[in-house]
Design a protein around this motif. Structure first.
Motif, mmCIF file in Angstrom:
data_model
loop_
_atom_site.group_PDB
_atom_site.id
_atom_site.type_symbol
_atom_site.label_atom_id
_atom_site.label_comp_id
_atom_site.label_asym_id
_atom_site.label_seq_id
_atom_site.Cartn_x
_atom_site.Cartn_y
_atom_site.Cartn_z
ATOM 1 N N LYS A 128 -0.064 -34.905 17.109
ATOM 2 C CA LYS A 128 1.046 -35.846 17.471
ATOM 3 C C LYS A 128 2.101 -34.836 18.155
ATOM 4 C CE LYS A 128 -1.082 -39.409 15.783
ATOM 5 N NZ LYS A 128 -1.816 -40.223 16.733
ATOM 6 N N THR A 129 1.814 -33.550 18.226
ATOM 7 C CA THR A 129 3.298 -32.910 18.712
ATOM 8 C C THR A 129 3.123 -32.756 20.267
ATOM 9 O OG1 THR A 129 1.825 -30.901 18.703
ATOM 10 C CG2 THR A 129 3.012 -31.657 16.643
ATOM 11 N N GLY A 130 1.947 -33.154 20.811
ATOM 12 C CA GLY A 130 2.028 -32.996 22.319
ATOM 13 C C GLY A 130 1.235 -31.856 23.041
ATOM 14 N N TYR A 131 0.925 -30.956 21.726
ATOM 15 C CA TYR A 131 0.099 -29.563 22.069
ATOM 16 C C TYR A 131 -1.088 -29.824 23.111
ATOM 17 C CZ TYR A 131 -2.384 -25.291 21.648
ATOM 18 O OH TYR A 131 -3.403 -24.202 21.844
ATOM 19 N N PHE A 132 -1.049 -29.081 24.117
ATOM 20 C CA PHE A 132 -2.450 -28.808 24.770
ATOM 21 C C PHE A 132 -2.579 -27.370 25.102
ATOM 22 C CE2 PHE A 132 1.026 -29.401 27.839
ATOM 23 C CZ PHE A 132 0.437 -28.809 29.047
ATOM 24 N N GLU A 133 -4.006 -27.153 25.247
ATOM 25 C CA GLU A 133 -4.196 -25.627 25.802
ATOM 26 C C GLU A 133 -4.815 -25.664 27.305
ATOM 27 O OE1 GLU A 133 -7.252 -22.222 24.481
ATOM 28 O OE2 GLU A 133 -6.331 -23.440 23.047
ATOM 29 N N SER A 134 -4.471 -25.106 28.232
ATOM 30 C CA SER A 134 -4.768 -25.071 29.611
ATOM 31 C C SER A 134 -5.659 -23.927 29.374
ATOM 32 C CB SER A 134 -3.768 -24.649 30.504
ATOM 33 O OG SER A 134 -2.839 -25.667 30.481
ATOM 34 N N TYR A 135 -6.891 -24.060 30.583
ATOM 35 C CA TYR A 135 -8.008 -23.203 30.603
ATOM 36 C C TYR A 135 -8.181 -22.865 32.044
ATOM 37 C CZ TYR A 135 -9.483 -26.100 26.681
ATOM 38 O OH TYR A 135 -9.779 -26.934 25.254
ATOM 39 N N ALA A 136 -7.571 -23.684 32.895
ATOM 40 C CA ALA A 136 -7.476 -23.133 34.451
ATOM 41 C C ALA A 136 -6.324 -24.059 35.112
ATOM 42 C CB ALA A 136 -8.631 -23.404 35.110
#
Length: 183
Positions: A128-136
């Motif tokens: 629920k924190t808005g965290y995301f991990e970008s791969y490209a």
């Protein structure tokens, strides 16, 4: 005509009260018409929907199963699937796959000519924190590759169209996922 000076700009109590009431009414109007529909998908007047503000919220607080359209929720294992995604002029869209940790997805996408800014990323399930991990992250008109989901959750693309006309993305995928669709 007399110019206002600091000495002539004294507000009376009634003028101050009038400005305060006006500010409160304006803030309430802004909250009801713009902020609630855009941020929380609460639209008591219906004007936010008519202005297209409710589209900004789609899927923000929903669980991963609720994010995706039912017609796009087929399960795919070994077969490849071709999906067309329309990215409107001057706008961005997200297309996501619900995947368990360590599931693999092979993909290839190509536009109908113009390059798009994109961010291939994942969002952990239940976060629920808005965290995301970008791969490209890049600006391209096509890309081919594969990835393995580092965590359970939604994985996919954000494409942004900075041109004046819509761009169609043809996305071909093969792999393991539970559901997919526009977020």
């Amino acid at each position: 005509m007399q110019q206002a000076t600091p000495q002539t700009m004294v507000l009376t109590k009634s003028a101050l009260l009038k400005y305060t009431i006006f500010s409160i009414v304006f803030a309430a109007f802004t909250l009801l018409i713009i902020i609630l529909p855009a941020e929380y998908d609460i639209d008591p007047t219906g004007i936010g929907h008519e202005l297209g503000l409710t589209i900004f919220h789609q899927g923000k607080d929903a669980s991963a199963d609720q994010l995706l359209t039912p017609e796009a929720s087929k399960k795919s294992k070994g077969d490849s699937e071709t999906i067309e995604v329309l990215v409107p002029a001057g706008r961005g869209v997200e297309y996501k796959f619900i995947m368990a940790q360590y599931q693999k997805l092979e993909y290839e996408w190509i536009t109908d000519g113009s390059a798009l800014y994109f961010d291939l990323h994942g969002e952990p399930e239940g976060d629920k924190t808005g965290y995301f991990e970008s791969y490209a992250i890049a600006t391209l008109s096509e890309m081919k590759g594969s990835f393995t989901a580092p965590f359970s959750g939604s994985q996919g693309w954000y494409w942004k169209n900075t041109t004046d006309s819509p761009i169609t993305v043809q996305l071909i995928v093969k792999g393991e996922y539970a559901q997919h669709g526009l977020k």
